[in-house]
Design an enzyme around this catalytic site. Structure first.
Site, short mmCIF file in Angstrom:
data_model
loop_
_atom_site.label_atom_id
_atom_site.label_comp_id
_atom_site.label_asym_id
_atom_site.label_seq_id
_atom_site.Cartn_x
_atom_site.Cartn_y
_atom_site.Cartn_z
N ASN A 14 0.83 -1.21 0.00
CA ASN A 14 0.00 0.00 0.00
C ASN A 14 0.86 1.25 0.00
OD1 ASN A 14 -2.78 -0.99 0.02
ND2 ASN A 14 -2.22 -1.92 1.96
N ILE A 88 -1.42 0.00 17.92
CA ILE A 88 -2.52 0.92 18.21
C ILE A 88 -1.95 2.23 18.72
CG2 ILE A 88 -4.63 1.27 19.54
CD1 ILE A 88 -4.72 -1.15 17.61
N ASN A 103 -6.55 5.35 8.59
CA ASN A 103 -6.15 3.94 8.65
C ASN A 103 -6.86 3.16 7.55
OD1 ASN A 103 -5.00 1.50 9.86
ND2 ASN A 103 -7.09 1.03 10.48
N HIS A 105 -8.21 -0.49 6.61
CA HIS A 105 -8.59 -1.74 7.27
C HIS A 105 -9.17 -2.71 6.25
CE1 HIS A 105 -9.75 -4.26 10.66
NE2 HIS A 105 -10.88 -4.49 10.01
N GLU A 143 -9.72 7.34 19.40
CA GLU A 143 -9.23 6.64 20.59
C GLU A 143 -9.62 5.16 20.61
OE1 GLU A 143 -10.78 9.55 20.62
OE2 GLU A 143 -9.17 10.90 21.30
N VAL A 145 -10.54 1.33 18.54
CA VAL A 145 -9.84 0.50 17.55
C VAL A 145 -10.80 0.26 16.39
CG1 VAL A 145 -8.68 -1.70 17.12
CG2 VAL A 145 -8.48 -0.60 19.36
N ASP A 146 -10.49 0.87 15.25
CA ASP A 146 -11.32 0.76 14.04
C ASP A 146 -12.71 1.37 14.23
OD1 ASP A 146 -9.23 -0.62 12.76
OD2 ASP A 146 -9.95 -2.54 13.53
N GLU A 175 -7.54 -2.12 -1.83
CA GLU A 175 -6.81 -1.30 -0.87
C GLU A 175 -5.89 -0.31 -1.58
OE1 GLU A 175 -6.37 -4.29 2.99
OE2 GLU A 175 -4.69 -4.04 1.61
#
Length: 197
Positions: A14, A88, A103, A105, A143, A145-146, A175
Site C-alpha cells: 500500500n 494501536i 487507517n 482496514h 481513541e 480500535v477501528d 486497498e
C-alpha cells in the site's frame, strides 16, 4: 502540497501504491517519512525512494511507541497514513493529529474490526461468517480500535470456492486504490480549510 508520514508493519504494497500515485501526480502530497513497528520489507521500499525511515520495535518501545512516533512526525508531517500498521496509536498524537490520521482496514467496517482483527484474521472471519461481500475501509483514527469516522469503502465479492488467500488478493487490489482516493479526499478537505484561514 502536504507532507505525509506513512506507518507500516509489513511488505509495504500500500505504501508502494501511495508512492506511485505521488510520482504520477495523482496526489499532491509527498511522503516524507516512513515508520515501521518491526523489521519489514516496506522499509526497503521507502529507502529505495530516498525517504527517511525509522524502525521502532513495538516490543522494545511498548507503551512509549505512540509518543516516540509523535516526536518523529510532529515537525515533519501534516497527515499520518496507517497502511498495514498493526500497533494501536494512543495519547498526544491522537489529540494533535485529530482528523489527520487515517487507517486502511481490510474489511467493511464496522464488520470485523477491533482488537486482533487484522490480516488473515479478518479474512478468516469473513469466510466463517459466510459473507457474500467484503472489501476495505479507510477511516479516521480515534481513541478506539477501528471506530473512527469512515472516509470511504471499496467492495469485492466472496465466491463459494474462495480461500483466505483469494480474498486477501481481491481486497489488496482494492486497498491500493482506496488509500490513494482517501488521501485525495484529505487533500481537498484541508486545501479548503487553508484557503479559509
Amino acid at each position: 502540497m502536504f507532507n505525509i508520514a506513512v506507518l507500516i508493519s509489513g511488505s509495504g504494497t500500500n505504501l508502494e501504491s501511495i508512492l506511485n500515485a505521488v510520482e504520477k501526480d495523482e496526489i499532491k502530497s509527498k511522503v516524507v517519512l516512513v515508520i515501521a513497528d518491526r523489521e519489514c520489507y516496506g522499509i526497503e521500499r521507502a529507502k529505495k525512494r530516498g525517504i527517511e525511515t525509522y524502525i521502532l520495535d513495538r516490543k522494545a518501545y511498548r507503551d512509549e511507541l505512540s509518543d516516540r512516533i509523535y516526536e518523529l512526525v510532529k515537525y515533519k508531517a501534516d497527515f499520518i497514513v496507517l497502511a498495514g500498521f498493526l500497533s494501536i496509536l494512543k495519547g498526544d498524537i491522537l489529540k494533535e493529529y485529530k482528523n489527520r490520521i487515517i487507517n486502511l482496514h481490510p474489511s467493511l467496517l464496522p464488520k470485523f474490526g477491533g482488537v486482533g482483527m487484522y490480516g488473515d484474521n479478518v479474512h478468516r472471519a469473513v469466510l466463517e461468517n459466510r459473507e457474500k461481500i467484503t472489501g476495505c475501509t479507510v477511516h479516521f483514527v480515534d481513541e478506539g480500535v477501528d471506530t473512527g469516522r469512515i472516509i470511504l469503502q471499496r467492495t469485492v465479492s466472496v465466491d463459494y470456492e474462495d480461500k483466505i488467500e483469494d480474498i486477501k488478493r481481491k481486497v489488496q487490489r482494492e486497498e491500493h486504490i482506496a488509500i490513494v482516493e482517501a488521501i485525495k479526499k484529505l487533500e481537498v478537505a484541508y486545501e479548503g480549510i487553508n484557503q479559509c484561514i
